[in-house]
Motif scaffolding. Structure first.
Motif, PDB file in Angstrom:
ATOM      1  N   TYR A  10      -4.257   6.547 -12.671  1.00  0.00           N
ATOM      2  CA  TYR A  10      -4.557   5.227 -12.125  1.00  0.00           C
ATOM      3  C   TYR A  10      -5.760   5.292 -11.199  1.00  0.00           C
ATOM      4  N   THR A  11      -6.599   4.257 -11.265  1.00  0.00           N
ATOM      5  CA  THR A  11      -7.591   4.028 -10.225  1.00  0.00           C
ATOM      6  C   THR A  11      -6.842   3.406  -9.049  1.00  0.00           C
ATOM      7  N   SER A  12      -7.500   3.198  -7.928  1.00  0.00           N
ATOM      8  CA  SER A  12      -6.804   2.582  -6.789  1.00  0.00           C
ATOM      9  C   SER A  12      -6.339   1.169  -7.142  1.00  0.00           C
ATOM     10  N   GLU A  13      -7.138   0.437  -7.925  1.00  0.00           N
ATOM     11  CA  GLU A  13      -6.730  -0.907  -8.339  1.00  0.00           C
ATOM     12  C   GLU A  13      -5.505  -0.837  -9.261  1.00  0.00           C
ATOM     13  N   ALA A  15      -3.235   1.538  -9.330  1.00  0.00           N
ATOM     14  CA  ALA A  15      -2.076   1.938  -8.529  1.00  0.00           C
ATOM     15  C   ALA A  15      -1.523   0.754  -7.747  1.00  0.00           C
ATOM     16  N   GLN A  16      -2.396  -0.096  -7.245  1.00  0.00           N
ATOM     17  CA  GLN A  16      -1.934  -1.295  -6.544  1.00  0.00           C
ATOM     18  C   GLN A  16      -1.159  -2.206  -7.485  1.00  0.00           C
ATOM     19  N   GLY A  17      -1.627  -2.314  -8.732  1.00  0.00           N
ATOM     20  CA  GLY A  17      -0.918  -3.103  -9.731  1.00  0.00           C
ATOM     21  C   GLY A  17       0.456  -2.525 -10.031  1.00  0.00           C
ATOM     22  N   LEU A  19       2.296  -0.722  -8.013  1.00  0.00           N
ATOM     23  CA  LEU A  19       3.155  -0.973  -6.852  1.00  0.00           C
ATOM     24  C   LEU A  19       3.689  -2.405  -6.849  1.00  0.00           C
ATOM     25  N   SER A  20       2.873  -3.369  -7.268  1.00  0.00           N
ATOM     26  CA  SER A  20       3.333  -4.756  -7.240  1.00  0.00           C
ATOM     27  C   SER A  20       4.187  -5.110  -8.462  1.00  0.00           C
ATOM     28  N   GLU A  21       3.913  -4.463  -9.612  1.00  0.00           N
ATOM     29  CA  GLU A  21       4.602  -4.812 -10.855  1.00  0.00           C
ATOM     30  C   GLU A  21       5.793  -3.910 -11.150  1.00  0.00           C
ATOM     31  N   GLY A  77      -8.491  -0.064 -14.688  1.00  0.00           N
ATOM     32  CA  GLY A  77      -7.273   0.301 -13.974  1.00  0.00           C
ATOM     33  C   GLY A  77      -6.811   1.731 -14.203  1.00  0.00           C
TER      34      GLY A  77
END
Length: 106
Positions: A10-13, A15-17, A19-21, A77
């Motif tokens: 994962y890129t940082s973006e 990884a953020q996805g 975490l939220s999904e 991503g």
């Protein structure tokens, strides 16, 4: 059906996805993409270290795998590697084929 090992980070973006999904949301997204091209997911694992996701997938042809790879990489991503996997029988067949090859300098 050709089988592939996919290793992804994962890129940082991305990884953020995740975490939220959640992991189940990503599994559903992967299943949808792969089945949409006539393939199937044999296994999907999350990991930590160099790779964040490891998948075993089957596609009807290598072009389908390439199409998914291009779409995923274009999203930004994930960074991915896809390795074609061959069966024992396929390697036996390859070993029986005659190949005309001259080594460099020979």
């Amino acid at each position: 059906m050709p089988r592939f090992l996919i290793q992804a980070t994962y890129t940082s973006e991305g990884a953020q996805g995740l975490l939220s999904e959640g992991a189940s949301g990503r599994r559903a997204a992967v299943e949808q993409v792969v089945s949409g091209l006539g393939g199937s997911v044999e296994a999907m694992y999350f990991a930590f270290g160099e790779d964040d996701i490891i998948l075993l997938v089957d596609f009807p042809d290598p072009v389908s795998m390439a199409a998914v790879s291009l779409a995923v990489k274009a999203s930004g991503g994930l960074r991915t590697r896809a390795t074609p996997l061959l069966t024992v029988d396929e390697i036996d067949e390859a070993a029986r084929r005659e190949v005309s090859f001259r080594a460099p300098g020979a």
